[in-house]
Design an enzyme around this catalytic site. Structure first.
Site, PDB file in Angstrom:
ATOM      1  NE  ARG A   1      -5.239  -4.957  -4.032  1.00  0.00           N
ATOM      2  CZ  ARG A   1      -5.705  -5.297  -3.100  1.00  0.00           C
ATOM      3  NH1 ARG A   1      -4.981  -5.452  -1.819  1.00  0.00           N
ATOM      4  NH2 ARG A   1      -6.989  -5.539  -3.048  1.00  0.00           N
TER       5      ARG A   1
ATOM      6  CG  MET B   1      -2.058  -7.479   9.609  1.00  0.00           C
ATOM      7  SD  MET B   1      -0.509  -6.992   9.205  1.00  0.00           S
ATOM      8  CE  MET B   1      -0.818  -6.610   7.555  1.00  0.00           C
TER       9      MET B   1
ATOM     10  CE  LYS C   1      -3.862   0.031   2.124  1.00  0.00           C
ATOM     11  NZ  LYS C   1      -4.867  -0.171   3.459  1.00  0.00           N
TER      12      LYS C   1
ATOM     13  CB  CYS D   1      11.721 -39.524 -16.659  1.00  0.00           C
ATOM     14  SG  CYS D   1      12.744 -40.482 -15.580  1.00  0.00           S
TER      15      CYS D   1
ATOM     16  CB  SER E   1      16.566 -40.360 -17.373  1.00  0.00           C
ATOM     17  OG  SER E   1      15.357 -39.706 -17.125  1.00  0.00           O
TER      18      SER E   1
ATOM     19  N   GLY F   1      -7.576  -7.776   4.714  1.00  0.00           N
ATOM     20  CA  GLY F   1      -8.547  -7.734   6.186  1.00  0.00           C
ATOM     21  C   GLY F   1      -7.622  -8.477   7.293  1.00  0.00           C
TER      22      GLY F   1
ATOM     23  CE1 TYR G   1      14.032 -36.706 -21.096  1.00  0.00           C
ATOM     24  CE2 TYR G   1      16.327 -36.571 -22.311  1.00  0.00           C
ATOM     25  CZ  TYR G   1      15.441 -37.347 -21.532  1.00  0.00           C
ATOM     26  OH  TYR G   1      15.770 -38.624 -21.204  1.00  0.00           O
TER      27      TYR G   1
ATOM     28  NE  ARG H   1      -6.506   4.341   4.971  1.00  0.00           N
ATOM     29  CZ  ARG H   1      -7.715   4.068   4.911  1.00  0.00           C
ATOM     30  NH1 ARG H   1      -7.775   2.816   4.530  1.00  0.00           N
ATOM     31  NH2 ARG H   1      -8.506   4.828   4.861  1.00  0.00           N
TER      32      ARG H   1
ATOM     33  CG  HIS I   1      -5.144 -36.894   5.544  1.00  0.00           C
ATOM     34  ND1 HIS I   1      -6.365 -37.431   4.767  1.00  0.00           N
ATOM     35  CD2 HIS I   1      -4.113 -37.583   5.365  1.00  0.00           C
ATOM     36  CE1 HIS I   1      -5.708 -38.769   4.587  1.00  0.00           C
ATOM     37  NE2 HIS I   1      -4.475 -38.770   4.850  1.00  0.00           N
TER      38      HIS I   1
HETATM   39  C1  PEP Z   1      11.533 -42.015 -10.534  1.00  0.00           C
HETATM   40  O1  PEP Z   1      11.752 -42.959  -9.596  1.00  0.00           O
HETATM   41  O2  PEP Z   1      11.517 -40.858 -10.528  1.00  0.00           O
HETATM   42  C2  PEP Z   1      10.918 -42.808 -11.775  1.00  0.00           C
HETATM   43  C3  PEP Z   1      10.689 -42.123 -12.752  1.00  0.00           C
HETATM   44  O3  PEP Z   1      10.855 -44.148 -11.689  1.00  0.00           O
HETATM   45  P1  PEP Z   1       9.527 -44.831 -11.017  1.00  0.00           P
HETATM   46  O4  PEP Z   1       8.422 -43.531 -10.692  1.00  0.00           O
HETATM   47  O5  PEP Z   1       8.876 -45.609 -11.861  1.00  0.00           O
HETATM   48  O6  PEP Z   1       9.996 -45.419  -9.708  1.00  0.00           O
END
Ligand code: PEP
Ligand code: MG
Length: 902
Positions: free
Chosen positions: A343, A109, A29, A854, A786, A107, A874, A98, A459
């Site tokens: 803002r 404070m 503000k 991956c 990977s 709201g 990648y 303020r 949860h």
């Molecule tokens: C991993 O462990 O990140 C993975 C891609 O293999 P998975 O999830 O199949 O164990």
């Protein structure tokens, strides 16, 4: 020297001294009031006390040295500028005090208005207002009420009760019917309440009022609701709030005064136009309290054309200056317009894209900036199916949008019932007061989860997000009665078997089935909406920004897919290959039995028979995938199942054998199976015989897969296609494991591929911490790495990935041990460090080593930025997250200041 520094430290900034970039110090503000002041806009003069002063006060319980003097100096300057003195009996300057933190905490404070009024200056205020006694006494009673409640913790109800009594005595429900005498009487009543609760008279010294109000705003940083809000929104607890001391202007001085809020564009859709509300003869707090109904801002044109025109001019100016959607608060005091706040305004995901696109068209920002203004979480939201709402559907409750999506289904109250009905093909919504780990099966079976308690880190919320399942939590208007199998809401009773619909984005709950419509953005990605030929601002904006992201990004984006259908969809979504084909998913269903035979086989011929049966099935699997991914790389991971997933459950088997024995049946075969399963049984299957270990223990298994991959690639090439297989070995911890598999695989590949021109790479996952730490050695035997960040997180933290999120992460989140599950977003400091080490040492040993990721983190926005920073080639993620990863990979370039393009 230290003392000197403390004295000199600047804790107070006049509005003319700050600017919009000083949010950390002056709060949002204060920084924006300063910015508007410097733009020459009509901002009531004032000054800002910094967040540093607040931090110092909260640390020691005392105002830091020098603060009082600086406030005095700025107050004097303000008085000079206004030609009035704070609390002057004849012509008082009044100020508002303020709060205003770096991040907006609406709201949460405190604010105190009309500071400077006392028994004398109330008369002066009346004179100033043209002998408007009613206004002056009303202002005074508001001060005592706000000051009493905020500064001295007098229970607010007592003031409200006294106000009600005054209205009752007058026979009215409307504040505006109370005249000056009534309000004077109310001031007396309020003062008595104040005295009763504080043991002292209401302070008459204006400066004392000011100091106490400032203190109260500092302290409101730690009010319970503010602490809770910060935890919920992940706002750091140590920032503190700034305090703005602003000359009062009054919207309640008659019909030519008023107050309002406005947006420079529609924050819902991004459409251009005038969006706002106005309330004549009122102060901002009246709008918030909803005492009277506001009118659309356009009405102001009729009521006060000159203020309206001025306001529109200012709004255009602000947009041009901030180069973004702004929201504003303003007050008109007797025909004079004042800006009280601005803002950069919050907006929906759709509006974020549309506005970014419009601003580019208007030449206010460039495409890099547009890319910076949107994010992957917003794009993901736009990809969820949405409810098709019309007037027929009104929400009956609103909770927290804990996990996005739109879900309709039959209400059930227990996990068991959810599982039962889902097994019959019904869509169910599991309704609980709150969930616990015992509800897990029901949560998996349900289409959506609705709870009456708990926030974004409950949860239910954490688990649902992990599963990508729609969840509304903390809908506290709902009274859940599990034993009676019903809930009540808004006077209605909903029984088990009735249908409800929940919107996990807005948190709204509807009775009955709300129709769902597919996302236009998904239709666009699917290729069924052509952005060049449809009149849809959102799709056009998404197309434009995605195209820019693709041009910018350095990271390629692949997908995790194990079926032709998934591969095809991911390709339409922009995937540039497969980064993980989990072959164990190809062994479910009918083939499970073959794998079971293979694993339990004691004789070579039994094993070979199973492998011979599996080979053609696998070859066909790979042919389909290579066909869909023609010309693009496909990383096929050799089988990596936790063993227990492929073996009959031990307990069940033992019981069956015991029962059969009891009946005197011939159980020789079953006993042999039981013995075999016992032999293979593991206490910790995730740390047991899986991945490369299984390949080394069961002769011929990996060889069969390698052969199937190579044969499929050759067949693809023969049919005129281009297959680019990359064979990936899972769970490697030592280079020797990889070398052993590699030696066998190379022989098979050479034999199958011959002179077909097919090239097959062999690489490994890095998912065991030891592999990351010995990456230099492992790279000698790998053409690519990977990162399997799921297992790397599991083993890096020692968290069982299948159990911990539902079991206790809610508590860790609540305690702030981490802000987000490390399975969801990469833990940069720990697991991320392992990735960094492996990337560096791997590339040092083998320049040009191809690096990808991956694990689930490949589609998480923040993690994508991290992988960009580390220099991976990648990321690979599930098909639906491919667009998110493309966008974030582009944003990562823009945000790291690079002009990288591919
Ligand atoms: C991993 O462990 O990140 C993975 C891609 O293999 P998975 O999830 O199949 O164990
Ligand atoms: Mg793994």
């Amino acid at each position: 020297m230290a003392a000197q520094e403390t004295v000199d430290h600047k804790y107070v900034y006049d509005f003319s001294e700050g600017n919009k970039d000083l949010k950390e110090l002056l709060g949002g503000k204060g920084a924006n009031l300063a910015e508007m002041t410097n733009l020459g806009l009509p901002v009531p003069p004032g000054f800002t006390i910094t967040t540093e002063a607040c931090q110092a006060y909260l640390a020691t319980g005392q105002e830091p040295d020098g603060l009082a003097g600086q406030i005095e100096a700025h107050l004097e300057a303000l008085e000079r500028a206004m030609g009035k003195r704070l609390g002057d009996p004849q012509d008082p300057l009044l100020v508002s005090v303020r709060s205003g933190a770096k991040f907006s905490m609406p709201g949460m404070m405190e604010t105190v208005l009309n500071v400077g009024l006392n028994d004398q200056s109330v008369v002066g205020l009346s004179a100033q207002a043209g002998q408007n006694d009613r206004f002056a006494w009303d202002s005074y009673r508001r001060l005592i009420q706000m000051f009493g409640k905020t500064v001295c913790e007098v229970p607010g109800e007592e003031f409200e009760h006294a106000l009600d009594e005054a209205k009752n005595a007058k026979g009215t429900h409307n504040d505006l019917d109370l005249d000056a005498d009534d309000l004077r009487g109310l001031v007396d009543a309020y003062k008595k309440i104040f005295l009763k609760h504080t043991g002292r008279e209401f302070p008459q010294q204006p400066r004392e009022q000011l100091d106490l109000a400032i203190r109260a705003v500092f302290e409101s940083w730690n009010a319970e609701r503010a602490v809770l809000y910060r935890r919920q929104e992940r706002i750091p607890a140590d920032l503190g709030t700034a305090v703005n001391v602003v000359t009062m202007v009054f919207g309640n001085l008659g019909p030519d005064s008023g107050t309002g809020v406005a947006f420079t564009r529609d924050p819902g859709s991004g459409a251009q136009g005038i969006y706002g509300d106005y309330l004549a003869n009122a102060q901002g707090e009246d709008v918030v309290a909803g005492i009277r109904n506001t009118v659309p801002l356009q009405e102001l044109e009729r009521l006060d054309k000159s203020s309206y025109d001025e306001l529109l001019g200012i709004m255009a100016r602000l947009e041009e200056h901030y180069k973004d959607l702004c929201d504003i608060e303003f007050t008109i005091e007797r025909g004079k317009l004042w800006m009280l706040q601005t803002r950069v305004g919050k907006r929906t995901a759709a509006a974020a894209f549309v506005i970014a696109g419009q601003l580019v068209d208007e030449g206010l920002i460039d495409l890099d900036e547009a890319l910076h203004r949107v994010n992957g979480a917003q794009l993901a939201q736009l990809m969820f199916p949405r409810f098709q709402l019309d007037h027929e559907f009104q929400p009956v409750a609103k909770g927290i949008g804990a996990s996005p999506g739109a879900a309709s289904g039959t209400v059930v109250f227990t996990s068991a019932r959810a599982v039962e009905l889902a097994a019959e093909g019904e869509s169910v919504i599991l309704v609980r007061r709150e969930t616990n780990p015992d509800d897990l099966n029901g949560m998996i079976a349900a289409q959506g989860i609705l709870t009456s308690r708990g926030g974004k880190t409950s949860h239910a919320a954490v688990v649902a997000r992990g599963m990508g399942k729609t969840c509304v939590s903390g809908a506290d208007e709902i009274e859940v009665n599990v034993p009676a199998k019903r809930f009540t809401v808004a006077g209605r009773t909903v029984n088990e078997g009735d249908v409800v619909s929940i919107d996990g984005t807005t948190g709204k709950v509807y009775l009955g089935e709300v129709p769902v419509m597919p996302s236009e953005v998904v239709q666009y990605f699917e290729g069924s909406l052509d952005p060049e030929h449809i009149d849809n601002a959102l799709v056009r904006a998404v197309h434009r920004i995605m195209t820019h992201a693709d041009g910018k990004r350095r990271l390629a984006v692949r997908t995790n897919a194990d079926t032709g259908a998934d591969a095809a969809r991911a390709r339409r979504f922009g995937a540039e290959g497969i980064g993980l084909c989990r072959t164990e998913h190809m062994f479910l269903g009918d083939r499970r039995e073959l794998v079971e035979r293979l694993i339990l086989a004691r004789a070579a011929d039994e094993r070979e028979a199973a492998l011979d049966a599996l080979l053609p099935l696998q070859r066909a699997d790979f042919e389909e995938i290579f066909r869909e991914m023609d010309g693009l790389p496909v990383t096929v991971r050799l089988i990596d199942p936790p063993l227990h997933e492929f073996l009959p459950p031990l307990e069940q088997l033992a019981v069956n054998v015991a029962v059969a024995q009891e009946r005197g049946e011939d159980v020789a075969k079953e006993e042999a199976l039981l013995a075999a399963v016992r032999r293979m049984h593991e206490e910790n299957p995730m740390l047991g015989l899986r991945g490369v270990r299984l390949g080394l223990v069961i002769p011929g298994l990996f060889a069969m897969q390698v052969r199937a991959i190579a044969e499929a690639a050759v067949s693809c090439a023969r049919n005129g296609g281009v297959a680019k297989p990359e064979i990936m070995v899972p769970l490697v911890g030592a280079v020797q494991e990889l070398e052993t598999v590699r030696a066998e695989a190379e022989k098979i590949i050479a034999e199958v591929v011959g002179d077909s021109g097919v090239e097959v790479l062999i690489g490994t996952m890095i998912e065991v911490p030891r592999a990351a730490l010995t990456a230099g050695q492992i790279a000698e035997a790998a053409e690519f790495f990977s990162f399997g960040t799921n297992d790397l997180t599991q083993m890096g933290w020692g968290f069982s990935r299948d159990d911990v999120e539902g079991a206790f992460f809610w508590r860790y989140l609540e305690l702030g041990i981490f802000g987000i599950s490390p399975f969801e977003s990469i833990d940069r400091d720990g697991v991320g460090r392992l990735v960094r080490i492996a990337a560096e040492e791997g590339r040092a040993a083998r320049p040009g080593l191809k690096l990808g990721i991956c694990g689930e983190h490949g589609g998480d926005p923040d993690s994508v930025h991290f992988f960009h920073e580390v220099g991976l080639d990648y990321v690979s993620c599930s098909p639906f997250r491919v667009p998110v990863a493309r966008l974030e990979a582009g944003r990562a370039v823009v945000e790291s200041g690079g002009s990288d393009s591919r």
